[in-house]
Motif scaffolding. Sequence first.
Motif, mmCIF file in Angstrom:
data_model
loop_
_atom_site.group_PDB
_atom_site.id
_atom_site.type_symbol
_atom_site.label_atom_id
_atom_site.label_comp_id
_atom_site.label_asym_id
_atom_site.label_seq_id
_atom_site.Cartn_x
_atom_site.Cartn_y
_atom_site.Cartn_z
ATOM 1 N N LYS A 39 0.828 -1.208 0.000
ATOM 2 C CA LYS A 39 0.000 0.000 0.000
ATOM 3 C C LYS A 39 0.862 1.258 0.000
ATOM 4 N N GLU A 40 1.965 1.210 0.753
ATOM 5 C CA GLU A 40 2.840 2.383 0.861
ATOM 6 C C GLU A 40 3.827 2.474 -0.304
ATOM 7 N N PHE A 41 4.272 1.309 -0.786
ATOM 8 C CA PHE A 41 5.299 1.264 -1.843
ATOM 9 C C PHE A 41 4.825 0.323 -2.959
ATOM 10 N N PRO A 42 3.866 0.725 -3.764
ATOM 11 C CA PRO A 42 3.236 -0.176 -4.737
ATOM 12 C C PRO A 42 4.166 -0.695 -5.827
ATOM 13 N N THR A 43 5.314 -0.046 -6.064
ATOM 14 C CA THR A 43 6.225 -0.503 -7.121
ATOM 15 C C THR A 43 7.310 -1.445 -6.591
ATOM 16 N N HIS A 44 7.365 -1.634 -5.289
ATOM 17 C CA HIS A 44 8.411 -2.478 -4.716
ATOM 18 C C HIS A 44 8.083 -3.958 -4.901
ATOM 19 N N LYS A 45 9.116 -4.784 -4.837
ATOM 20 C CA LYS A 45 8.956 -6.232 -4.930
ATOM 21 C C LYS A 45 9.153 -6.871 -3.562
ATOM 22 N N PHE A 46 8.799 -8.167 -3.475
ATOM 23 C CA PHE A 46 8.831 -8.856 -2.188
ATOM 24 C C PHE A 46 9.329 -10.281 -2.346
ATOM 25 N N ILE A 47 10.140 -10.710 -1.375
ATOM 26 C CA ILE A 47 10.520 -12.110 -1.239
ATOM 27 C C ILE A 47 10.201 -12.489 0.195
ATOM 28 N N GLY A 48 9.051 -13.133 0.379
ATOM 29 C CA GLY A 48 8.581 -13.507 1.714
ATOM 30 C C GLY A 48 8.545 -15.010 1.867
ATOM 31 N N GLU A 49 8.907 -15.494 3.048
ATOM 32 C CA GLU A 49 9.016 -16.936 3.256
ATOM 33 C C GLU A 49 7.717 -17.663 2.947
ATOM 34 N N GLU A 50 6.617 -17.196 3.508
ATOM 35 C CA GLU A 50 5.363 -17.932 3.329
ATOM 36 C C GLU A 50 4.802 -17.758 1.922
ATOM 37 N N THR A 51 5.045 -16.609 1.317
ATOM 38 C CA THR A 51 4.614 -16.399 -0.063
ATOM 39 C C THR A 51 5.362 -17.328 -1.011
ATOM 40 N N VAL A 52 6.678 -17.458 -0.805
ATOM 41 C CA VAL A 52 7.483 -18.345 -1.642
ATOM 42 C C VAL A 52 7.082 -19.801 -1.434
ATOM 43 N N SER A 53 6.758 -20.175 -0.195
ATOM 44 C CA SER A 53 6.415 -21.577 0.083
ATOM 45 C C SER A 53 5.139 -22.004 -0.640
ATOM 46 N N LYS A 54 4.256 -21.055 -0.943
ATOM 47 C CA LYS A 54 3.016 -21.382 -1.656
ATOM 48 C C LYS A 54 3.310 -21.820 -3.086
ATOM 49 N N THR A 55 4.294 -21.179 -3.715
ATOM 50 C CA THR A 55 4.615 -21.462 -5.114
ATOM 51 C C THR A 55 5.813 -22.385 -5.255
ATOM 52 N N ASN A 56 6.576 -22.519 -4.151
ATOM 53 C CA ASN A 56 7.808 -23.320 -4.163
ATOM 54 C C ASN A 56 8.766 -22.837 -5.243
ATOM 55 N N CYS A 57 8.764 -21.524 -5.465
ATOM 56 C CA CYS A 57 9.614 -20.930 -6.503
ATOM 57 C C CYS A 57 10.243 -19.652 -5.956
ATOM 58 N N LEU A 58 11.554 -19.677 -5.767
ATOM 59 C CA LEU A 58 12.260 -18.513 -5.249
ATOM 60 C C LEU A 58 12.504 -17.522 -6.381
ATOM 61 N N PRO A 59 11.965 -16.304 -6.278
ATOM 62 C CA PRO A 59 12.185 -15.328 -7.353
ATOM 63 C C PRO A 59 13.619 -14.825 -7.358
ATOM 64 N N ASN A 60 14.035 -14.275 -8.479
ATOM 65 C CA ASN A 60 15.356 -13.680 -8.570
ATOM 66 C C ASN A 60 15.377 -12.334 -7.854
ATOM 67 N N LEU A 61 16.530 -12.016 -7.299
ATOM 68 C CA LEU A 61 16.725 -10.692 -6.720
ATOM 69 C C LEU A 61 17.163 -9.758 -7.848
ATOM 70 N N THR A 62 16.372 -8.725 -8.119
ATOM 71 C CA THR A 62 16.659 -7.782 -9.200
ATOM 72 C C THR A 62 17.150 -6.458 -8.615
ATOM 73 N N ASP A 63 17.367 -5.477 -9.495
ATOM 74 C CA ASP A 63 17.786 -4.152 -9.043
ATOM 75 C C ASP A 63 16.645 -3.372 -8.397
ATOM 76 N N ASP A 64 15.409 -3.827 -8.591
ATOM 77 C CA ASP A 64 14.258 -3.129 -8.016
ATOM 78 C C ASP A 64 14.290 -3.181 -6.491
ATOM 79 N N PRO A 65 13.760 -2.155 -5.826
ATOM 80 C CA PRO A 65 13.633 -2.218 -4.371
ATOM 81 C C PRO A 65 12.857 -3.461 -3.966
ATOM 82 N N THR A 66 13.478 -4.292 -3.119
ATOM 83 C CA THR A 66 12.887 -5.596 -2.767
ATOM 84 C C THR A 66 12.944 -5.807 -1.260
#
Length: 301
Positions: A62-89
């Motif tokens: 809500k505060e930072f709509p363009t930022h990305k996220f790598i969260g433990e429980e979110t990743v566990s749902k998809t079992n897919c670790l996203p890449n760390l990019t240059d975007d604020p994460t």
Amino acid sequence: MANQLDLDHCFDFVMKLTIESAKIIRNAIQGGKCIETKAGEWDLVTQYDKSVEEILISGLIKEFPTHKFIGEETVSKTNCLPNLTDDPTWIIDPIDGTTNFVHSFPHTCISIALAVNRQLEIGIVYNPVIEQMFTARRGCGAYLNGNPIKSSDISDLKQSLVCIEASYARIEEIRDEVMGRIEAFVSIAHGIRTLGSAALTLCYIAMGAADVYHTDNLSPWDVAAGTLIIREAGGTVIDTSGDKFNIMNPKVLAMGNKKLAPELVKLIRSADMKTQRKRINKNQSAISTNNNIIKHLATAD
């Protein structure tokens, strides 16, 4: 890109959000929990892990709509670790030390880091049960409850208090390796401790309460915030092999004094070689036994 961000605002906002969401942990530490497992019986998750992460991510989005996220429980749902990019994460562990939390053992925390251009800028590790708030901003030092902290300057492993995560020995495929490394550290270190929370253990290295921390088999959210806090406290985090630390594939060898690094890397390599020799000898013994059985059966016929 970091300069284009208002990192002061990012820090202030996530601090308030962390303190607010941590009330869930504080209120639930003594109560019953609905427990599920993920990677194995040793990898626990509760409804509170999910609730805390949902509050954190929804608030940050809500505060930072363009930022990305790598969260433990979110990743566990998809079992897919996203890449760390240059975007604020934002890299988030809603409850690090979930097994501790399940058992009401008070060493459990929220761990949040912000990476920009793949560089850690903000690190927060908060244990609301015993009110320990560790914070760091890149280039600004590390703090515990607002007071500066500094890592240990001990350079002799024999005088070092070493933290190592023993629970991974429950995983059969790596049990021999884990036990071999524990044996190596026990034989030389001043003392051994196992805390059950990677994020908090990294912070204890940062504040000089322990001198060395080693464990593999972690994930980015376990180590991101703690890595920045250690570095800002004057400590060092490298890969177990001795190479540069990779936050997206973390094999942790953390220390208050970087002078310990060569001895630590050598000790682990030696332990792994010893484990490998034992495994080879065990396999050769099994082959020999099987051959003897076959010969015996052939003679009997």
